[in-house]
Scaffold this active site. Structure first.
Site, PDB file in Angstrom:
ATOM      1  N   LYS A 247       0.833  -1.203   0.000  1.00  0.00           N
ATOM      2  CA  LYS A 247       0.000   0.000   0.000  1.00  0.00           C
ATOM      3  C   LYS A 247       0.873   1.261   0.000  1.00  0.00           C
ATOM      4  CE  LYS A 247      -3.809  -2.572   1.997  1.00  0.00           C
ATOM      5  NZ  LYS A 247      -4.766  -2.861   3.083  1.00  0.00           N
TER       6      LYS A 247
ATOM      7  N   ASP B  10     -11.320   2.139   3.749  1.00  0.00           N
ATOM      8  CA  ASP B  10     -11.667   0.733   3.559  1.00  0.00           C
ATOM      9  C   ASP B  10     -13.165   0.520   3.379  1.00  0.00           C
ATOM     10  OD1 ASP B  10      -9.477  -1.005   3.487  1.00  0.00           O
ATOM     11  OD2 ASP B  10      -9.190  -0.928   5.654  1.00  0.00           O
TER      12      ASP B  10
ATOM     13  N   GLN C 225      -5.182  -2.065   9.461  1.00  0.00           N
ATOM     14  CA  GLN C 225      -4.973  -3.342   8.773  1.00  0.00           C
ATOM     15  C   GLN C 225      -5.496  -4.496   9.629  1.00  0.00           C
ATOM     16  OE1 GLN C 225      -3.851  -3.537   5.626  1.00  0.00           O
ATOM     17  NE2 GLN C 225      -3.826  -5.758   5.526  1.00  0.00           N
TER      18      GLN C 225
HETATM   19  N1  L34 Z   1      -8.122  -3.058   6.897  1.00  0.00           N
HETATM   20  N2  L34 Z   1      -7.332  -5.117   6.272  1.00  0.00           N
HETATM   21  C1  L34 Z   1      -7.855  -3.933   5.922  1.00  0.00           C
HETATM   22  N3  L34 Z   1      -8.120  -3.594   4.645  1.00  0.00           N
HETATM   23  C2  L34 Z   1      -7.858  -4.466   3.631  1.00  0.00           C
HETATM   24  O1  L34 Z   1      -8.173  -4.167   2.374  1.00  0.00           O
HETATM   25  C3  L34 Z   1      -7.277  -5.695   3.956  1.00  0.00           C
HETATM   26  N4  L34 Z   1      -6.896  -6.609   2.997  1.00  0.00           N
HETATM   27  C4  L34 Z   1      -7.017  -8.035   3.296  1.00  0.00           C
HETATM   28  C5  L34 Z   1      -6.348  -8.293   4.650  1.00  0.00           C
HETATM   29  N5  L34 Z   1      -6.584  -7.249   5.617  1.00  0.00           N
HETATM   30  C6  L34 Z   1      -7.046  -6.015   5.298  1.00  0.00           C
HETATM   31  C7  L34 Z   1      -5.843  -6.416   2.160  1.00  0.00           C
HETATM   32  O2  L34 Z   1      -5.324  -5.327   1.980  1.00  0.00           O
HETATM   33  C8  L34 Z   1      -6.258  -8.667   2.171  1.00  0.00           C
HETATM   34  N6  L34 Z   1      -5.500  -7.574   1.572  1.00  0.00           N
HETATM   35  C9  L34 Z   1      -4.506  -7.743   0.584  1.00  0.00           C
HETATM   36  C10 L34 Z   1      -3.787  -6.677   0.058  1.00  0.00           C
HETATM   37  C11 L34 Z   1      -2.814  -6.867  -0.892  1.00  0.00           C
HETATM   38  C12 L34 Z   1      -2.527  -8.115  -1.346  1.00  0.00           C
HETATM   39  C13 L34 Z   1      -3.230  -9.196  -0.849  1.00  0.00           C
HETATM   40  C14 L34 Z   1      -4.211  -8.991   0.098  1.00  0.00           C
HETATM   41  C15 L34 Z   1      -1.442  -8.290  -2.342  1.00  0.00           C
HETATM   42  O3  L34 Z   1      -0.697  -7.377  -2.616  1.00  0.00           O
HETATM   43  N7  L34 Z   1      -1.278  -9.500  -2.893  1.00  0.00           N
HETATM   44  C16 L34 Z   1      -0.263  -9.809  -3.861  1.00  0.00           C
HETATM   45  C17 L34 Z   1       0.816 -10.703  -3.261  1.00  0.00           C
HETATM   46  C18 L34 Z   1       1.319 -10.258  -1.960  1.00  0.00           C
HETATM   47  C19 L34 Z   1       2.334 -11.212  -1.360  1.00  0.00           C
HETATM   48  O4  L34 Z   1       3.435 -11.282  -1.913  1.00  0.00           O
HETATM   49  O5  L34 Z   1       2.016 -11.861  -0.345  1.00  0.00           O
HETATM   50  C20 L34 Z   1      -0.915 -10.541  -5.009  1.00  0.00           C
HETATM   51  O6  L34 Z   1      -0.367 -10.518  -6.105  1.00  0.00           O
HETATM   52  O7  L34 Z   1      -1.963 -11.158  -4.785  1.00  0.00           O
END
Ligand code: L34
Length: 292
Positions: A52, A119, A96
């Site tokens: 983020k 969010d 988060q």
């Molecule tokens: N308050 N908590 C709050 N807001 C959110 O919107 C979230 N979420 C979920 C968990 N907790 C939260 C996220 O941000 C899940 N989530 C989230 C954000 C980003 C990614 C996955 C989940 C992400 O960047 N995923 C990458 C890989 C990341 C890695 O290397 O682990 C992808 O390509 O899927």
């Protein structure tokens, strides 16, 4: 089969935001500011918050992360939220999730000023969303809608089956897709659903958001369906540099052979979540300064 490239699509969204930020700057405005509260040292949460922060840099926002110890008290965490609520230089912020067990999550989310709730988790925003009023749409559902839109996947009159009824993904996306302009026929399934396969086999679109790796198998999907995989479970894997790999809720290797569209994991819904959080932050900013 067409791969729904969340990485590429998230960059498109971020480019559009970056252009808007540049225009704001030229007009002499300050740039939007997103803050994040990160409690404890959960590896996945740290990665997501880092992503983020990187996105904020990419689109030209200011960002700040408030790192709190995992034994922080409810009272102290509430105090930090009140501070961000009152800080005029902060346009939007997030806490988060997940939070440590001793923290009362609902009370924390309720303390966030709905105008800064990037969010969209505050009951005011969730309620407004459910009524089809202007609100912050939770980033993951918003990202799914944007992905469907970018790839011109029709939803009008289509059968959508959602697996998982979480407050963050399953429930809100079920509400949104049933509304105008999406107009889908939505079935929200969960751990007590009977004959799930019978439902998924009829679905034009399946959204898997239950958090069980490879749960959705090829024999559960209709030929030509569109598959959105929201799962992101970390599985220990000593052959990788990081010591783990990320596995989605869909048995990708087999399901992909049967369907028209599918999101990869990683590189699907995850990056879209990040991009739409940027969009919500920009919207919070614009609403505050009554721009557009
Ligand atoms: N308050 N908590 C709050 N807001 C959110 O919107 C979230 N979420 C979920 C968990 N907790 C939260 C996220 O941000 C899940 N989530 C989230 C954000 C980003 C990614 C996955 C989940 C992400 O960047 N995923 C990458 C890989 C990341 C890695 O290397 O682990 C992808 O390509 O899927």
């Amino acid at each position: 089969m067409i791969l729904l490239d969340g990485k590429k699509t998230s960059l498109l969204v971020q480019e559009t935001i970056a252009k808007e930020v540049n225009i704001l700057k030229k007009k002499g405005y300050r740039v939007p500011h997103l803050a994040a509260i990160l409690v404890g040292d959960n590896g996945a949460s740290m990665t997501y918050v880092n992503n983020k922060v990187t996105a904020c840099q990419k689109v030209g926002f200011t960002s700040s992360v408030l790192e709190m110890p995992k034994n922080i008290s409810q009272e102290e965490l509430l105090k930090q939220i009140h501070r961000l609520n009152e800080d005029d230089s902060v346009d939007g912020f997030i806490v988060q999730l997940p939070l440590p067990k001793h923290i009362h999550e609902q009370e924390i989310l309720l303390a966030i000023n709905p105008d800064k709730d990037a969010d969209g988790f505050h009951p005011t925003n969730f309620g407004r969303m459910a009524l089809g009023l202007k609100s912050f749409i939770p980033a993951t559902p918003y990202g799914i809608l944007e992905l469907l839109n970018q790839y011109h996947i029709p939803t009008d009159g289509k059968d959508v089956v959602i697996i998982g009824r979480s407050d963050i993904v399953g429930r809100p996306i079920s509400i949104l897709l049933s509304q105008k302009p999406w107009n889908a026929t939505v079935t929200l399934t969960h751990s007590h659903t009977q004959n799930l396969s019978e439902l998924t086999k009829k679905a034009d679109i399946i959204i898997a958001a239950l958090g069980i790796p490879k749960f959705l198998k090829a024999d559960m999907v209709k030929e030509g369906a569109a598959i959105i995989d929201v799962g992101i479970t970390r599985i220990a894997d000593t052959t990788t540099k990081k010591g783990f790999r990320i596995v989605g809720d869909v048995d990708f290797e087999y399901v992909k052979e049967k369907v028209s569209y599918i999101t990869p994991v990683p590189g699907g819904v995850g990056p879209m979540t990040i991009a739409m959080l940027m969009k919500n932050t920009l919207n919070a900013y614009k609403r505050k300064y009554k721009i557009q």
